[in-house]
Design a protein around this motif. Structure first.
Motif, short mmCIF file in Angstrom:
data_model
loop_
_atom_site.label_atom_id
_atom_site.label_comp_id
_atom_site.label_asym_id
_atom_site.label_seq_id
_atom_site.Cartn_x
_atom_site.Cartn_y
_atom_site.Cartn_z
N GLN A 33 0.83 -1.21 0.00
CA GLN A 33 0.00 0.00 0.00
C GLN A 33 0.87 1.27 0.00
OE1 GLN A 33 -3.35 -0.98 0.03
NE2 GLN A 33 -2.34 -2.98 0.20
N GLY A 34 2.20 1.10 -0.05
CA GLY A 34 3.09 2.25 -0.10
C GLY A 34 3.60 2.72 1.25
N VAL A 35 3.33 1.95 2.30
CA VAL A 35 3.78 2.35 3.63
C VAL A 35 5.24 1.89 3.84
CG1 VAL A 35 3.40 1.96 6.11
CG2 VAL A 35 1.44 2.17 4.56
N VAL A 36 6.05 2.74 4.47
CA VAL A 36 7.41 2.33 4.86
C VAL A 36 7.28 1.60 6.20
CG1 VAL A 36 9.71 3.13 5.51
CG2 VAL A 36 8.44 4.29 3.67
N ALA A 192 -7.74 -16.05 16.51
CA ALA A 192 -6.61 -16.64 15.78
C ALA A 192 -6.80 -18.13 15.52
CB ALA A 192 -5.32 -16.42 16.58
N THR A 193 -8.00 -18.65 15.80
CA THR A 193 -8.19 -20.09 15.64
C THR A 193 -8.45 -20.49 14.19
OG1 THR A 193 -10.54 -19.86 16.14
CG2 THR A 193 -9.10 -20.45 17.98
N GLY A 194 -8.85 -19.52 13.36
CA GLY A 194 -9.23 -19.84 11.98
C GLY A 194 -8.02 -20.08 11.08
N ALA A 195 -8.33 -20.29 9.80
CA ALA A 195 -7.27 -20.50 8.81
C ALA A 195 -6.41 -19.24 8.68
CB ALA A 195 -7.89 -20.85 7.46
N LEU A 196 -5.16 -19.44 8.26
CA LEU A 196 -4.21 -18.31 8.11
C LEU A 196 -4.82 -17.14 7.37
CD1 LEU A 196 -0.85 -20.08 7.11
CD2 LEU A 196 -1.27 -18.63 9.10
N GLU A 197 -5.52 -17.44 6.26
CA GLU A 197 -6.06 -16.37 5.41
C GLU A 197 -7.18 -15.61 6.12
OE1 GLU A 197 -5.43 -19.48 4.48
OE2 GLU A 197 -3.64 -18.98 3.29
N HIS A 198 -7.97 -16.30 6.94
CA HIS A 198 -9.05 -15.62 7.67
C HIS A 198 -8.48 -14.67 8.71
CE1 HIS A 198 -11.91 -19.05 6.47
NE2 HIS A 198 -12.12 -17.99 5.71
N VAL A 199 -7.47 -15.14 9.41
CA VAL A 199 -6.83 -14.30 10.44
C VAL A 199 -6.18 -13.10 9.76
CG1 VAL A 199 -5.12 -14.26 12.29
CG2 VAL A 199 -6.42 -16.35 11.87
N GLU A 200 -5.53 -13.35 8.64
CA GLU A 200 -4.86 -12.27 7.89
C GLU A 200 -5.88 -11.20 7.47
OE1 GLU A 200 -3.12 -13.64 4.26
OE2 GLU A 200 -1.79 -11.90 4.11
N ALA A 201 -7.05 -11.64 7.00
CA ALA A 201 -8.08 -10.69 6.56
C ALA A 201 -8.58 -9.86 7.74
CB ALA A 201 -9.23 -11.45 5.91
N ALA A 202 -8.73 -10.48 8.90
CA ALA A 202 -9.21 -9.74 10.08
C ALA A 202 -8.17 -8.70 10.50
CB ALA A 202 -9.49 -10.72 11.22
N ILE A 203 -6.91 -9.04 10.36
CA ILE A 203 -5.84 -8.07 10.73
C ILE A 203 -5.83 -6.91 9.73
CG2 ILE A 203 -3.34 -7.77 10.95
CD1 ILE A 203 -3.30 -10.69 12.04
N ARG A 204 -5.99 -7.21 8.46
CA ARG A 204 -6.05 -6.12 7.46
C ARG A 204 -7.21 -5.18 7.77
NH1 ARG A 204 -4.86 -8.85 1.54
NH2 ARG A 204 -2.82 -9.68 2.09
N ALA A 205 -8.34 -5.75 8.17
CA ALA A 205 -9.51 -4.92 8.49
C ALA A 205 -9.20 -4.02 9.69
CB ALA A 205 -10.72 -5.81 8.78
N ALA A 206 -8.38 -4.51 10.62
CA ALA A 206 -8.02 -3.69 11.78
C ALA A 206 -7.05 -2.57 11.39
CB ALA A 206 -7.39 -4.57 12.86
N LEU A 207 -6.20 -2.84 10.40
CA LEU A 207 -5.19 -1.85 9.99
C LEU A 207 -5.75 -0.81 9.01
CD1 LEU A 207 -2.15 -4.25 9.43
CD2 LEU A 207 -2.47 -2.66 11.33
N GLN A 208 -6.74 -1.23 8.24
CA GLN A 208 -7.26 -0.38 7.16
C GLN A 208 -7.61 1.05 7.60
OE1 GLN A 208 -7.91 -1.67 3.76
NE2 GLN A 208 -7.95 0.53 3.40
N PRO A 209 -8.31 1.24 8.72
CA PRO A 209 -8.66 2.62 9.10
C PRO A 209 -7.44 3.50 9.31
CG PRO A 209 -9.91 1.03 10.40
CD PRO A 209 -8.90 0.25 9.63
N MET A 210 -6.32 2.93 9.68
CA MET A 210 -5.11 3.75 9.88
C MET A 210 -4.56 4.21 8.54
SD MET A 210 -3.11 1.78 12.90
CE MET A 210 -2.45 3.15 13.80
N LEU A 211 -4.78 3.42 7.50
CA LEU A 211 -4.32 3.82 6.15
C LEU A 211 -5.13 5.00 5.66
CD1 LEU A 211 -3.88 0.41 4.33
CD2 LEU A 211 -2.09 2.12 4.74
N VAL A 212 -6.42 5.00 5.97
CA VAL A 212 -7.30 6.08 5.51
C VAL A 212 -6.87 7.41 6.10
CG1 VAL A 212 -9.69 6.92 5.59
CG2 VAL A 212 -9.23 4.50 5.21
N THR A 213 -6.37 7.39 7.34
CA THR A 213 -5.96 8.64 7.99
C THR A 213 -4.49 8.95 7.74
OG1 THR A 213 -5.45 7.41 9.99
CG2 THR A 213 -7.63 8.44 9.87
#
Ligand code: Z5A
Length: 218
Positions: A33-36, A192-213
């Motif tokens: 996403q262009g973040v350092v 964190a009990t789900g599959a790797l990809e599900h956990v990864e998606a939940a983490i992206r959703a948590a980080l996304q609002p910080m990208l917007v700001t």
């Protein structure tokens, strides 16, 4: 001059829940996403703090008093903050850190039983002004994390923390969950009990609002 705001984001959770795996995936996604990004860990992250990590994790015949463990965690943290975390945040990077002071409350406080007031006192000395902007807590039942860690370690022996019993890790987990409930503005608890990809998606959703700001201020 770089006017993009630096961030300090920590990943926490019990043994084997998937922090190291997910923090690497989150770093790669943020970079796309262009973040350092500066990826680091505790205890460790700088040469001196990594030396202290070896002392903290190795199993030897000399018992380690709880006060020694606590002070070494903060000694490593002081060096890590001064030499890596603060300079990176100041130049606008997003520092992703695998464990930070919440781990001290969970392990030395919840796990070992040291008073939270003693940890508070060291926080006042070592980082009175610095708190994570966001903490991703990966949560799973202790048995799930322990089974993952065992499978990953193969024939390698456990370190000083990995050799603790399930009850210790249960106290660690409950301490993390309590802190997350008390500081719900800072924590995002991810199942964190789900599959790797599900956990990864939940983490992206948590980080996304910080990208917007994150739009650079000029
Ligand atoms: N400690 C402390 O006491 N006080 C402090 O203040 C600090 C630390 C900062 C070292 O930390 C120890 O220091 C730590 C607490 C103490 N000890 N413990 N326990 P560490 O972070 O280096 O060690 P760790 O907590 O034991 O982390 P870990 O074992 O490396 O686990 P992890 O990073 O959470 O998991 P992982 O390596 O990413 O994944 C484990 C395996 O599971 C691996 O094979 C993955 O491929 C697999 N995995 C991951 N996610 C999944 C999913 N979703 N499904 C299936 N399999 C998965």
């Amino acid at each position: 001059m770089n006017s993009v705001q630096g961030r300090f984001i920590t990943f926490e959770g019990g043994e084997g829940v998937g922090k190291s795996t997910q923090i690497r995936r989150a770093a790669a996604w943020l970079e796309a996403q262009g973040v350092v990004v500066v990826l680091t860990r505790e205890p460790g992250g700088t040469p001196r703090a990594e030396q202290l990590r070896r002392i903290l994790l190795e199993r030897t015949d000399e018992p380690m008093p709880q006060s020694c463990e606590l002070l070494l965690m903060f000694a490593a943290r002081a060096s890590h903050l001064a030499n890596l975390i603060e300079p990176a945040v100041a130049r606008g990077a997003w520092v992703l850190c695998d464990r930070f002071t919440d781990a001290t409350y969970a392990y030395q406080g919840g796990g070992r039983g040291l008073p939270a007031a003693d940890i508070d006192a060291l926080v006042r000395i070592v980082h009175p002004q610095r708190q994570p902007d966001l903490t991703v807590l990966l949560d799973a039942p202790v048995a799930v994390g322990m089974a993952r860690a065992r499978a990953r370690n193969g024939t390698g022996g456990p370190d000083r923390f990995e050799s603790e019993r399930a009850e210790f890790f249960e106290r660690v987990r409950q301490n993390y969950l309590q802190r997350a409930a008390q500081e719900s503005g800072r924590f995002r608890v991810v199942d964190a009990t789900g599959a790797l990809e599900h956990v990864e998606a939940a983490i992206r959703a948590a980080l996304q609002p910080m990208l917007v700001t994150q739009a650079p201020s000029r």
